[in-house]
Design an enzyme around this catalytic site. Structure first.
Site, mmCIF file in Angstrom:
data_model
loop_
_atom_site.group_PDB
_atom_site.id
_atom_site.type_symbol
_atom_site.label_atom_id
_atom_site.label_comp_id
_atom_site.label_asym_id
_atom_site.label_seq_id
_atom_site.Cartn_x
_atom_site.Cartn_y
_atom_site.Cartn_z
ATOM 1 N N LYS A 132 52.351 39.293 31.595
ATOM 2 C CA LYS A 132 51.455 39.318 30.468
ATOM 3 C C LYS A 132 50.535 40.407 30.562
ATOM 4 O O LYS A 132 50.674 41.432 31.489
ATOM 5 C CB LYS A 132 50.179 38.203 30.845
ATOM 6 C CG LYS A 132 49.683 38.336 31.955
ATOM 7 C CD LYS A 132 48.476 39.070 32.233
ATOM 8 C CE LYS A 132 47.716 39.142 33.586
ATOM 9 N NZ LYS A 132 46.799 40.108 33.644
ATOM 10 N N ASP A 144 44.901 33.301 36.802
ATOM 11 C CA ASP A 144 46.057 33.595 35.782
ATOM 12 C C ASP A 144 47.075 32.444 35.306
ATOM 13 O O ASP A 144 47.551 32.565 34.502
ATOM 14 C CB ASP A 144 46.727 35.018 35.958
ATOM 15 C CG ASP A 144 45.758 36.187 35.812
ATOM 16 O OD1 ASP A 144 44.477 35.823 35.041
ATOM 17 O OD2 ASP A 144 46.144 37.107 36.133
#
Ligand code: C5P
Length: 263
Positions: free
Chosen positions: A9, A133
């Site tokens: 990401k 995350d």
């Protein structure tokens, strides 16, 4: 055996709001997955074990894959064991979420292999215990995240675009960057969609990062922003080939999950 992609990401923007009593920081961050992916081969086994193509990634209990496997057993009461073979492409200590992504993929895979005892919502909640995350990686790939990052608001996918990710040969420690964060280093408001409040701290800890950012801007990129707590940058601009000494350069595209997993 399941063969699963586990994507990296980038944080398109990352605003650090305040420090909390539990030591974490409240964030507002827009996160997007890209097609730089690890591959996980996951199967039930007699004993837990992890094998990995990158000798720099730990395969012991400190690996988030191992922590995810154990957590899944604790939460479900299931006693099965897991073999995970990890083809590691996402650089570590890069701010690209590789470890968190692997943890989410492992929880998802273990659940599939055991007949889906847990809902996606439960997997996300358990993921938050492994890292801030991790829940994001259960989204479709574009999300606005709050809290310490674990409150995930899914968003429609952006138009696909090609970008560069540049990772210097050294990494950056998330805990160290946040430990040194002070609100006075943040410049309000940001005039751009793309920004990262952690840059000033990361740059003061590793001045080579500021140098690399300037070098990338001088090459003609319109946007060069650090991802997460570094050490990688994503770069947006019309540059067709890139080679910089002592860095790894990846030409990647935004991707979004279409089915129930990153297959
Ligand atoms: O949640 P995760 O394990 O990824 O966080 C690593 C470290 O980064 C934490 O120990 C914490 O010090 C810091 N952190 C933070 N605020 C966040 C996320 C991480 O201070 N929102």
């Amino acid at each position: 055996m399941l063969t699963l992609r586990s994507p990296a990401k980038i944080n398109l923007f990352l605003r650090v709001k305040d420090k909390r009593l539990d030591g974490y920081h409240n964030l507002d961050t827009l996160i997007q997955t890209v097609d730089l992916c690890d591959t996980l081969y996951v199967s039930l086994a007699k004993e837990d074990y992890i094998t990995c193509t990158n000798h720099l990634a730990p395969t012991d209990d400190s690996n988030l894959i191992s922590k995810a496997t154990k957590l899944f057993r604790v939460k479900t009461g299931i006693e099965d064991k897991l073999h995970v073979h990890l083809v590691k492409r996402i650089p570590i200590e890069a701010g690209l979420g590789g470890g968190s992504s692997n943890a989410a993929t492992t929880l998802w895979a273990f659940n599939e292999l055991c007949g889906k005892p847990a809902t996606l919502q439960q997997l996300m909640q358990w993921g938050a215990e492994l890292g801030s995350d991790v829940p994001f990686f259960f989204s479709e790939g574009t999300a606005f995240c709050m809290g310490r990052g674990e409150i995930v608001q899914r968003l429609p996918a952006f138009t696909e675009q090609k970008i560069w990710i540049v990772k210097p040969h050294f990494g950056s420690s998330t805990a160290e960057v946040y430990r040194n964060f002070s609100p006075s280093s943040v410049h309000f408001p940001s005039e751009s969609l793309y920004f990262n409040d952690l840059e000033p701290i990361a740059f003061s800890l590793k001045p080579q990062l500021a140098k690399l950012k300037n070098e990338l801007l001088a090459m003609g990129f319109a946007t060069v922003v650090m991802s997460g707590s570094g050490s990688s940058f994503f770069c947006i601009g019309q540059i067709s080939s890139l080679s910089i000494p002592h860095t790894f350069c990846y030409n990647v595209a935004y991707i979004n999950r279409k089915s129930s997993c990153w297959y």
